[in-house]
Design an enzyme around this catalytic site. Structure first.
Site, PDB file in Angstrom:
ATOM      1  N   PRO A  10      21.095  39.443  32.004  1.00 12.73           N
ATOM      2  CG  PRO A  10      22.466  39.064  33.850  1.00 12.73           C
ATOM      3  CD  PRO A  10      21.857  40.160  33.025  1.00 12.73           C
ATOM      4  CG  ASN A  11      18.809  34.399  33.744  1.00 11.19           C
ATOM      5  OD1 ASN A  11      19.333  33.351  33.378  1.00 11.19           O
ATOM      6  ND2 ASN A  11      19.104  34.985  34.885  1.00 11.19           N
ATOM      7  NE  ARG A  18      13.892  34.762  33.722  1.00 15.27           N
ATOM      8  CZ  ARG A  18      14.357  35.956  34.003  1.00 15.27           C
ATOM      9  NH1 ARG A  18      14.571  36.837  33.037  1.00 15.27           N
ATOM     10  NH2 ARG A  18      14.645  36.286  35.231  1.00 15.27           N
ATOM     11  CE1 TYR A  23      10.545  38.777  33.938  1.00 14.47           C
ATOM     12  CE2 TYR A  23      10.818  36.431  34.390  1.00 14.47           C
ATOM     13  CZ  TYR A  23      11.009  37.752  34.750  1.00 14.47           C
ATOM     14  OH  TYR A  23      11.662  38.056  35.915  1.00 14.47           O
ATOM     15  CG  ASN A  74      15.011  44.121  31.405  1.00 15.10           C
ATOM     16  OD1 ASN A  74      15.465  44.009  32.542  1.00 15.10           O
ATOM     17  ND2 ASN A  74      13.943  43.470  30.992  1.00 15.10           N
ATOM     18  CB  ALA A  77      19.030  39.381  38.536  1.00 16.06           C
ATOM     19  CG  HIS A  80      17.128  43.257  41.626  1.00 17.01           C
ATOM     20  ND1 HIS A  80      16.176  44.254  41.500  1.00 17.01           N
ATOM     21  CD2 HIS A  80      16.692  42.233  40.828  1.00 17.01           C
ATOM     22  CE1 HIS A  80      15.201  43.832  40.685  1.00 17.01           C
ATOM     23  NE2 HIS A  80      15.504  42.620  40.263  1.00 17.01           N
ATOM     24  CG  ASP A  87      30.290  52.923  39.949  1.00 14.85           C
ATOM     25  OD1 ASP A  87      29.501  53.717  40.508  1.00 14.85           O
ATOM     26  OD2 ASP A  87      31.184  52.312  40.567  1.00 14.85           O
ATOM     27  CD  GLU A  98      16.665  49.779  36.003  1.00 11.13           C
ATOM     28  OE1 GLU A  98      17.796  50.286  36.164  1.00 11.13           O
ATOM     29  OE2 GLU A  98      16.043  49.193  36.916  1.00 11.13           O
ATOM     30  CG  HIS A 100      12.610  46.221  35.401  1.00  7.84           C
ATOM     31  ND1 HIS A 100      13.693  45.372  35.531  1.00  7.84           N
ATOM     32  CD2 HIS A 100      12.994  47.404  35.930  1.00  7.84           C
ATOM     33  CE1 HIS A 100      14.680  46.018  36.121  1.00  7.84           C
ATOM     34  NE2 HIS A 100      14.292  47.260  36.374  1.00  7.84           N
ATOM     35  CB  SER A 102       7.718  41.415  35.612  1.00 10.88           C
ATOM     36  OG  SER A 102       8.974  41.620  36.246  1.00 10.88           O
ATOM     37  NE  ARG A 107       8.389  38.986  39.366  1.00 10.70           N
ATOM     38  CZ  ARG A 107       9.404  38.541  38.606  1.00 10.70           C
ATOM     39  NH1 ARG A 107       9.978  39.348  37.726  1.00 10.70           N
ATOM     40  NH2 ARG A 107       9.831  37.311  38.728  1.00 10.70           N
ATOM     41  NE  ARG A 111      11.807  38.812  41.060  1.00  8.39           N
ATOM     42  CZ  ARG A 111      12.770  38.087  40.496  1.00  8.39           C
ATOM     43  NH1 ARG A 111      13.683  38.655  39.751  1.00  8.39           N
ATOM     44  NH2 ARG A 111      12.819  36.785  40.675  1.00  8.39           N
TER      45      ARG A 111
HETATM   46  C1  DQA Z   1      13.265  41.797  34.975  1.00  7.64           C
HETATM   47  C2  DQA Z   1      12.941  41.786  36.476  1.00  7.64           C
HETATM   48  C3  DQA Z   1      14.143  41.312  37.278  1.00  7.64           C
HETATM   49  O1  DQA Z   1      13.820  41.279  38.657  1.00  7.64           O
HETATM   50  C4  DQA Z   1      14.555  39.926  36.851  1.00  7.64           C
HETATM   51  O2  DQA Z   1      15.711  39.528  37.555  1.00  7.64           O
HETATM   52  C5  DQA Z   1      14.741  39.801  35.387  1.00  7.64           C
HETATM   53  C6  DQA Z   1      13.775  40.445  34.512  1.00  7.64           C
HETATM   54  C7  DQA Z   1      12.039  42.157  34.124  1.00  7.64           C
HETATM   55  O3  DQA Z   1      12.218  42.435  32.942  1.00  7.64           O
HETATM   56  O4  DQA Z   1      10.901  42.123  34.628  1.00  7.64           O
HETATM   57  O5  DQA Z   1      15.620  39.099  34.910  1.00  7.64           O
HETATM   58  O6  DQA Z   1      14.259  42.781  34.738  1.00  7.64           O
END
Ligand code: DQA
Length: 142
Positions: A10-11, A18, A23, A74, A77, A80, A87, A98, A100, A102, A107, A111
């Protein structure tokens, strides 16, 4: 041919717009270009996917991950709180890194906990786009 699955949650479609201080200013399309260039250099193919929907990500992984060399994910959110994604990764049993962009430990407190990371071989956090390439290199050696 050897294949790596790359998933962004997401996002991450908003990359570039963003919170650029966190980012960066490059877009998701730029990230996909970087990942494809890395795949060419490694001699692997990639299945790339982004979704803002947990279920779509899970459906994609069910379909694309079996038989893949590995998963670079990645989860945004979802990291979290998504036990469904945790699963899913556990059930698939495909080596997973995994990533990320950031540093989630530098942070907000919420997170620093990733429930999905437990299903991963390792986590790369805070290295921006480079984290994806490093994850792909690692999976290619498995
Ligand atoms: C993220 C870190 C997450 O906490 C956040 O919700 C994201 C991006 C990152 O790539 O740093 O959407 O996964």
């Amino acid at each position: 041919m050897k294949r790596i699955v790359i998933v962004n949650g997401p996002n991450l479609n908003l990359l570039g717009k963003r919170e650029p201080k966190i980012y960066g200013t490059r877009s998701l399309a730029d990230l996909v270009k970087t990942v494809r260039a890395k795949a060419r250099a490694l001699g692997v193919t990639v299945s790339v996917f982004q979704s803002n929907h947990e279920g779509e990500i899970i459906d994609f992984l069910h379909k694309e991950a079996p038989g893949a060399l590995g998963i670079v994910i990645n989860p945004g959110a979802l990291s979290h709180y998504s036990l469904a994604l945790y699963d899913c990764l556990q059930a698939l049993d495909v080596p997973t890194v995994e990533v990320h962009l950031s540093n989630i430990h530098a942070r907000e407190e919420f997170r620093s906990k990733s429930v999905t990371a437990r299903a991963a071989k390792g986590v790369i956090t805070g290295l921006g786009f480079e984290g994806y390439g490093l994850a792909m290199e690692f999976l290619n050696k498995q």
